[in-house]
Structure formats: C-alpha cells, structure tokens
Scaffold this motif. Sequence first.
Motif, mmCIF file in Angstrom:
data_model
loop_
_atom_site.group_PDB
_atom_site.id
_atom_site.type_symbol
_atom_site.label_atom_id
_atom_site.label_comp_id
_atom_site.label_asym_id
_atom_site.label_seq_id
_atom_site.Cartn_x
_atom_site.Cartn_y
_atom_site.Cartn_z
ATOM 1 N N TRP A 168 39.647 2.460 10.887
ATOM 2 C CA TRP A 168 39.610 3.134 9.594
ATOM 3 C C TRP A 168 41.043 3.407 9.152
ATOM 4 C CZ3 TRP A 168 35.950 6.239 12.867
ATOM 5 C CH2 TRP A 168 34.622 5.808 12.711
ATOM 6 N N ALA A 169 41.307 3.210 7.891
ATOM 7 C CA ALA A 169 42.646 3.482 7.352
ATOM 8 C C ALA A 169 42.499 3.958 5.914
ATOM 9 C CB ALA A 169 43.523 2.232 7.416
ATOM 10 N N PHE A 170 42.879 5.199 5.688
ATOM 11 C CA PHE A 170 42.853 5.797 4.354
ATOM 12 C C PHE A 170 44.163 6.565 4.168
ATOM 13 C CE2 PHE A 170 38.474 5.119 5.476
ATOM 14 C CZ PHE A 170 37.880 4.705 4.300
ATOM 15 N N PRO A 171 44.619 6.770 2.905
ATOM 16 C CA PRO A 171 43.906 6.445 1.679
ATOM 17 C C PRO A 171 43.956 4.955 1.365
ATOM 18 C CG PRO A 171 46.088 7.226 1.142
ATOM 19 C CD PRO A 171 45.946 7.355 2.634
ATOM 20 N N LYS A 172 43.007 4.494 0.572
ATOM 21 C CA LYS A 172 43.093 3.166 0.006
ATOM 22 C C LYS A 172 43.959 3.242 -1.253
ATOM 23 C CE LYS A 172 40.182 1.490 3.023
ATOM 24 N NZ LYS A 172 40.693 0.725 4.185
ATOM 25 N N PRO A 173 44.662 2.170 -1.583
ATOM 26 C CA PRO A 173 45.429 2.184 -2.838
ATOM 27 C C PRO A 173 44.520 2.391 -4.040
ATOM 28 C CG PRO A 173 46.040 0.307 -1.448
ATOM 29 C CD PRO A 173 44.817 0.915 -0.841
ATOM 30 N N VAL A 174 45.070 2.938 -5.104
ATOM 31 C CA VAL A 174 44.336 3.058 -6.361
ATOM 32 C C VAL A 174 44.008 1.667 -6.900
ATOM 33 C CG1 VAL A 174 44.515 3.803 -8.770
ATOM 34 C CG2 VAL A 174 45.312 5.301 -6.931
ATOM 35 N N GLN A 175 44.980 0.767 -6.819
ATOM 36 C CA GLN A 175 44.769 -0.594 -7.277
ATOM 37 C C GLN A 175 43.855 -1.339 -6.297
ATOM 38 O OE1 GLN A 175 48.570 -2.437 -9.051
ATOM 39 N NE2 GLN A 175 49.353 -1.006 -7.518
ATOM 40 N N SER A 176 42.968 -2.131 -6.831
ATOM 41 C CA SER A 176 42.112 -2.929 -5.958
ATOM 42 C C SER A 176 42.900 -4.024 -5.249
ATOM 43 C CB SER A 176 40.967 -3.554 -6.766
ATOM 44 O OG SER A 176 41.478 -4.401 -7.790
#
Length: 288
Positions: A168-176
Amino acid sequence: MRFGIVLFTSDRGITPAAAAKAAEDRGFDSFFVPEHTHIPIKREAAHPLTGDASLPDDRYMRTLDPWVSLGTAAAVTSRIELSTAVALPVESDPITLAKSIATLDHLSGGRVTLGAGFGWNTDELTDHGVPGNKRRTVLREYIEAMRSLWTDEEASYAGEFVKFGPSWAFPKPVQSHIPLLIGAGGTEKTFKWIARTGDGWITTPYESDVSASTALLYKHWQEAGREGAPRVVALAGKPNPEQLTAWTEAGVTDAVFGMPDKSEDEVLAYLDRLAAKLAPLGLNTPTA
C-alpha cells in the motif's frame, strides 16, 4: 504556446519559493528546477557542452534538492506548474521518490510534472550504484515502479533493478497520470524511449535544430501508436518572435527561459523585462 521559467538553483541569490511566486504573478505557466546530488571531482564523464571534465557553471555543484525546492514553491503559489529540468530519479530510492512526488502533487493540487534525465554524469550515477550503460533501463524500471505506486491499490514491481511485493502506498497523486518529460539529446534512441514510456521532450541547451528534432519525435510517437501529441519544451534564450513562431509551427508546446540566481530584486527586474517582451507573444500577464 506556454511560457515557463527555469531556475538553476543554488545556495545563493533568490529562493525557489520567491522565484516561483514571482513567475506566477507575472503570468508564466511553469517553473522548473534541476538536480545533481553531487559532482565527483575526479571524473571520466565529459560535460556535453565543454567536452571535458570542466563544468560550464559552478551551480552544478551547488544545486538545491529539487523536491524540497518545489515543495517551498508549492506553498506560496496556486496555479503554476511545478516541474524539474531535469531530475535524476535513478539517484534516489524509487519507493521513497514516488512518495515525495505523490505528496507534492497532493499538496499542490495536482501541479507536478516530472522532467527526468538519463544522466550525462556517469561518475555521479556510479556513486549511486547505477551502471552507466544501463541508465536508460534503470530509469524505465523506476518510472514503471513509481507509476504502480501512484495508481494501484496494491502496488508491486519485479524488474532487474527495482523489486517489491504487493504494497500500500498513499497518498495517490491528484493527477491520474504524472506527466513524464525526458530531457536529453534529440536522437532516435531518445525519441523511441519517449514514445514508449514518456509524455514529451525537454530540449538540451546545445540543440541546434529543434524543429527538425521535433519532427523526428512526432514520427516515432505516431509509429508507436500513441494518441494525441507529445509535449515539447524548448529551452529558449532571448524572446525571439520569429523563432517562437517557427517553433510553434514545428510542434513545440512550451518555451522556457532561464532565470539568474541573483538577488531577489535583480531577478524580479529581469522577470519584469521578460514578461513585457513576451506579453505581445501570448504571455497571460495578470491585470491590475
């Protein structure tokens, strides 16, 4: 055409935050910073401009960390694109670097572009454990692994140089999709790499015919079956209307101008002069 600024950062003169805010306030679209972790004193690698071990600028040994620099810039801006010209991803741990870039994109509201290089300074790469003759392969694996960390709920990667199990790795970027621009010489080898893995090209300071090189990039882009068009960021000198028109016709999307690492007052005066010259050419200068 979009207009941007590149600050060859150093531990002297204007800070990245002040420079980025000043560029945004004057209507520029993008802000770029470079990366070198260190410069080995004894080297076999020749600089592309000098042809030997000498450096054309002492800022090569004084560059600030790009992601810390862009983080400070993000805190004082709201619109301008935050990018690197160029970063050297293979000199970092890919899992940690993916976290830094995703965090910056998250905190900046989706304004990050990764401008990356293969690394002309193979001695610098060697100190990071990267074989000079494998640097393109290493970068490709880093990008693929980071994209998994940025987009997959359970990320994983198995390559020659990067390996990690489901994570698991967060945060995800805002951009897809974090855009990837490659700064390297305009060769077929470079353009085939971009057509396979990247989203565009950043020219080098020693490119002699950007228009011809851009045509070659478009050729390989289309042959690879890519949709749309690649982004082409050309490093410009002085604002030249004829040159900018020719670049636009050739498919160049961005012109980026260098900023001196001088005092803040001197840099602001330079930006005022530059903005005044670019306003008739399409710079979106804010109204009072």
